[in-house]
Design a protein around this motif. Structure first.
Motif, short mmCIF file in Angstrom:
data_model
loop_
_atom_site.label_atom_id
_atom_site.label_comp_id
_atom_site.label_asym_id
_atom_site.label_seq_id
_atom_site.Cartn_x
_atom_site.Cartn_y
_atom_site.Cartn_z
N ILE A 415 0.95 -1.14 0.22
CA ILE A 415 0.11 0.14 -0.05
C ILE A 415 0.80 1.27 -0.09
N ASN A 416 2.22 1.26 0.67
CA ASN A 416 2.93 2.36 0.62
C ASN A 416 3.39 2.69 -0.81
N ASN A 417 3.72 1.53 -1.53
CA ASN A 417 3.93 1.69 -3.14
C ASN A 417 3.13 2.36 -3.94
N ILE A 418 1.72 2.31 -3.61
CA ILE A 418 0.70 2.90 -4.30
C ILE A 418 0.36 4.07 -3.69
N GLY A 419 0.97 4.62 -2.67
CA GLY A 419 0.78 5.88 -2.27
C GLY A 419 -0.24 6.26 -0.99
N ILE A 420 -0.38 4.76 -0.29
CA ILE A 420 -1.36 4.65 0.77
C ILE A 420 -0.57 4.48 2.08
N THR A 421 -0.94 5.27 3.23
CA THR A 421 -0.27 5.18 4.50
C THR A 421 -1.19 4.90 5.55
N THR A 422 -0.87 4.39 6.54
CA THR A 422 -1.71 4.27 7.87
C THR A 422 -1.19 4.83 9.14
N ASP A 423 -1.94 4.97 10.02
CA ASP A 423 -1.43 5.42 11.29
C ASP A 423 -2.50 4.86 12.18
N TYR A 424 -2.24 4.99 13.53
CA TYR A 424 -3.18 4.34 14.48
C TYR A 424 -2.86 4.76 15.79
N VAL A 425 -3.86 4.66 16.64
CA VAL A 425 -3.92 5.09 18.21
C VAL A 425 -4.27 3.76 19.22
N THR A 426 -3.68 3.58 20.05
CA THR A 426 -3.96 2.40 20.97
C THR A 426 -3.99 2.88 22.52
N THR A 427 -4.63 2.12 23.30
CA THR A 427 -4.71 2.04 24.77
C THR A 427 -3.65 1.39 25.15
N ASN A 428 -3.35 0.34 24.75
CA ASN A 428 -2.43 -0.66 25.32
C ASN A 428 -1.04 -1.23 24.36
N THR A 429 -0.32 -1.66 24.73
CA THR A 429 0.92 -1.94 24.17
C THR A 429 0.63 -2.89 22.70
N ASN A 430 -0.21 -3.93 22.96
CA ASN A 430 -0.66 -4.80 21.92
C ASN A 430 -2.27 -4.65 21.47
N SER A 431 -2.80 -3.51 21.74
CA SER A 431 -4.11 -3.21 21.31
C SER A 431 -4.15 -3.52 19.86
N LEU A 432 -3.29 -3.21 18.98
CA LEU A 432 -3.21 -3.54 17.49
C LEU A 432 -2.19 -4.68 17.25
N TYR A 433 -2.53 -5.81 18.06
CA TYR A 433 -1.48 -6.58 17.86
C TYR A 433 -1.16 -7.14 16.18
N TYR A 434 -2.14 -6.91 15.63
CA TYR A 434 -2.02 -7.57 14.07
C TYR A 434 -2.69 -6.56 13.34
N SER A 435 -2.27 -5.95 12.27
CA SER A 435 -2.92 -5.54 10.94
C SER A 435 -2.33 -5.82 9.78
#
Length: 587
Positions: A415-435
């Motif tokens: 997705i970076n190669n085609i101009g898309i980026t993502t960002d995130y906000v979490t409450t705990n260390t592993n809230s977004l354990y996988y994406s």
């Protein structure tokens, strides 16, 4: 307006009535017309061509509207039973093998060869003729009393090979990465995504495996052709089969002649004149004309586990919910006295395999459960076999692969190669354990590693309990390594080398049955049943996609379909898996 509505409704009713009458008419024609030409004539020859794929299970059947009353599908068990019946059928005087390139695995060919060897004990003839002979065709045809070849044909006797496809460069080119955790130095199912070639461990096990399988095949051919295995290997290495005169000179075949000359040899054998036609009957027609059911309520269920193992529902592979439903149906049927679990699977989901194993163990408490391995019974396929009272394998079965792996894809670079980026906000260390766009966190990778180790120990523990071994013994045979059936027997991973029929006979003995019929699960469905089943399925089922898959398989052809599946199933083969280390296509 009222008159118009009545006319529209009358038209609709008329169309529906016409469709209904047409369907009923097709069904009646399918039933009546074959009956006009039924019956096995005296002095007949059973002709075996194997021009259509030899199926293990109804789940492999291609579905179309033309299969409303299609009785042409032949399953391996059908072929074995028909050959067995022909042995004592006074109307059948012999068998003619006309083979070109049968779509069947080597272990299934071994089963059919054994059935033909048993047939030959009746002193009836088995002749073979080929206009072009693939290696599989030759392996089967070599069992014949006499093997005839068209003067312009070849015998494709080349030995065994396998080619592994690698996707690492594809992933790098488009920005697809895989986070991988595995237990076992031979657990190389993830190699195609991480490497451009075979690891030394994988090359070692493949070399030994193919060598072991070829020893079985070449020995069988040598015994049937009454030559040494050295002679067969010289003919193989020198490609003598590609030149018909050399095939004859080196005793790969008995005579070079045209098909009409072959027909005359059969006429002479039957004692009929040149102007008479040979009473040939195909396996499909022979099946239509026989009623192999015995007058008894006693049944042996043959439960097919064919294809990869997934969670959920579906009918084109081994789906846990669908499979468990079949297990429970078998368990509740009082007329079913024993079960043969026929496995042809490289494994798959660890969770699904564990669910299936538990239900099979409950079934075994009620009825004898005998296991028969087909071409492949590896990893999760081997794991579910641990419920069995006894395990049969063919010498050229591929089995073992006691190991675990985990594979999680991420497409951040893509997705970076085609101009898309993502960002995130979490409450705990592993809230977004996988994406899919970020991959796994370090904490999640650590947890997954622990999960892999725990799952591996469970796998080993199950094998320890069934095979009466220590942890160290199983671990030494495990590490994800695959074995041939012969190697597995030597290492106590299976109980006996035997055919599919051997397993059925033993199940009958275990249940103390003298007379019995067999019933297959899943139950075979025609087009209408499959269609309505598809319509009733839930959104999260794989039954609807199963129908599409069967159409694609028919349209793409075997090799192209396998490539399509490999790419498509990348998303299914995620999480913790009991999966064979590679998709092995032996040629």
């Amino acid at each position: 307006m009222k008159k118009f509505t009545i006319q529209v409704m009358a038209t609709i009713v008329g169309i529906l009535s016409l469709i209904g009458i047409s369907v009923i008419g097709l069904i009646l024609l399918g039933i009546i017309i074959p009956s006009l030409f039924s019956g096995v004539e005296d002095n007949s020859v059973l002709e075996i061509t194997l021009n259509k794929p030899v199926l293990e299970s109804p789940s492999e059947k291609s579905i179309s509207i033309f299969s409303l009353e299609d009785k042409t599908n032949l399953y391996l068990n059908d072929i074995l039973n028909l050959i067995k019946h022909a042995k004592t059928d006074e109307k059948i005087k012999g068998i003619s093998l006309k083979l070109t390139n049968p779509d069947v695995g080597y272990s299934e060919i071994s089963d059919i060869r054994q059935a033909l060897l048993d047939f030959k004990e009746s002193k009836k003839f088995v002749y073979a003729y080929s206009n072009d002979c693939s290696q599989k065709a030759y392996y089967l045809a070599s069992v014949s009393d006499s093997l005839f070849l068209n003067p312009n044909a070849i015998v494709e006797l080349t030995g065994l090979s396998t080619e592994i496809m690698f996707f690492k460069n594809l992933g790098e080119k488009y920005g697809i990465d895989f986070d991988v955790v595995r237990h076992g130095k031979y657990k190389s199912a993830v190699e195609p995504y991480l490497r451009n070639n075979l690891s030394e461990e994988n090359r070692l096990q493949l070399t030994e495996l193919l060598g072991n399988l070829w020893t079985k095949i070449s020995t069988d051919i040598a015994v049937s052709r009454k030559v040494s295995t050295q002679d067969i290997n010289i003919s193989t290495d020198s490609l003598f089969g590609f030149i018909s005169n050399l095939s004859l000179k080196h005793k790969l075949v008995d005579k070079l002649l045209n098909e009409s000359e072959y027909d005359q040899i059969i006429k002479n054998k039957l004692g009929i004149s040149k102007d008479k036609k040979i009473n040939r009957i195909t396996l499909s027609k022979y099946k239509e004309n026989l009623n192999l059911d015995l007058n008894t309520k006693n049944k042996i269920a043959i439960l097919y586990a064919v294809g990869e193992i997934y969670t959920g529902k579906g009918d084109d592979a081994v789906y846990s919910k669908t499979f468990i439903k079949q297990i429970k149906e078998i368990k509740e049927d009082e007329n079913i006295k024993a079960v043969v679990l026929r496995i042809n699977s490289p494994g798959g989901s660890a969770n699904a395999s564990a669910e299936i194993l538990y239900e099979l163990e409950q079934l075994k408490k009620e009825k004898p459960l005998i296991v028969s391995f087909g071409d492949v019974a590896a990893s999760g396929g081997y794991y579910i076999a641990m419920a069995g009272d006894k395990i049969y394998a063919q010498e050229n079965t591929i089995t073992g692969s006691i190991g675990v792996l985990g594979m999680i894809p991420n497409v951040k670079k893509l997705i970076n190669n085609i101009g898309i980026t993502t960002d995130y906000v979490t409450t705990n260390t592993n809230s977004l354990y996988y994406s899919p766009t970020q991959g796994m966190t370090a904490g999640m990778k650590d947890v997954m590693t622990q999960g892999i180790e725990i799952t591996y120990k469970k796998f080993v523990g199950v094998v320890m309990n069934n095979r009466k071994m220590t942890f160290e013994q199983v671990d030494n045979l495990g590490q994800g390594r695959v074995w041939s059936g012969k190697q597995a027997l030597d290492r106590r991973l299976v109980d006996e080398i035997g055919t599919f029929n051997d397993a059925i006979v033993f199940a009958a003995e275990k249940a103390k049955l003298e007379k019995y019929n067999t019933i297959s699960y899943p139950i075979e469905k025609n087009f209408l049943e499959s269609f309505f089943n598809k319509m009733e399925s839930n959104d999260d089922d794989d039954i609807q996609s199963s129908y599409v898959e069967k159409v694609l398989k028919k349209d793409l052809g075997k090799d192209n379909y396998q490539l399509y599946q490999k790419i498509k199933n990348m998303n299914k083969n995620t999480g913790i898996l009991y999966l064979m280390p590679f998709e092995l296509s032996i040629k």
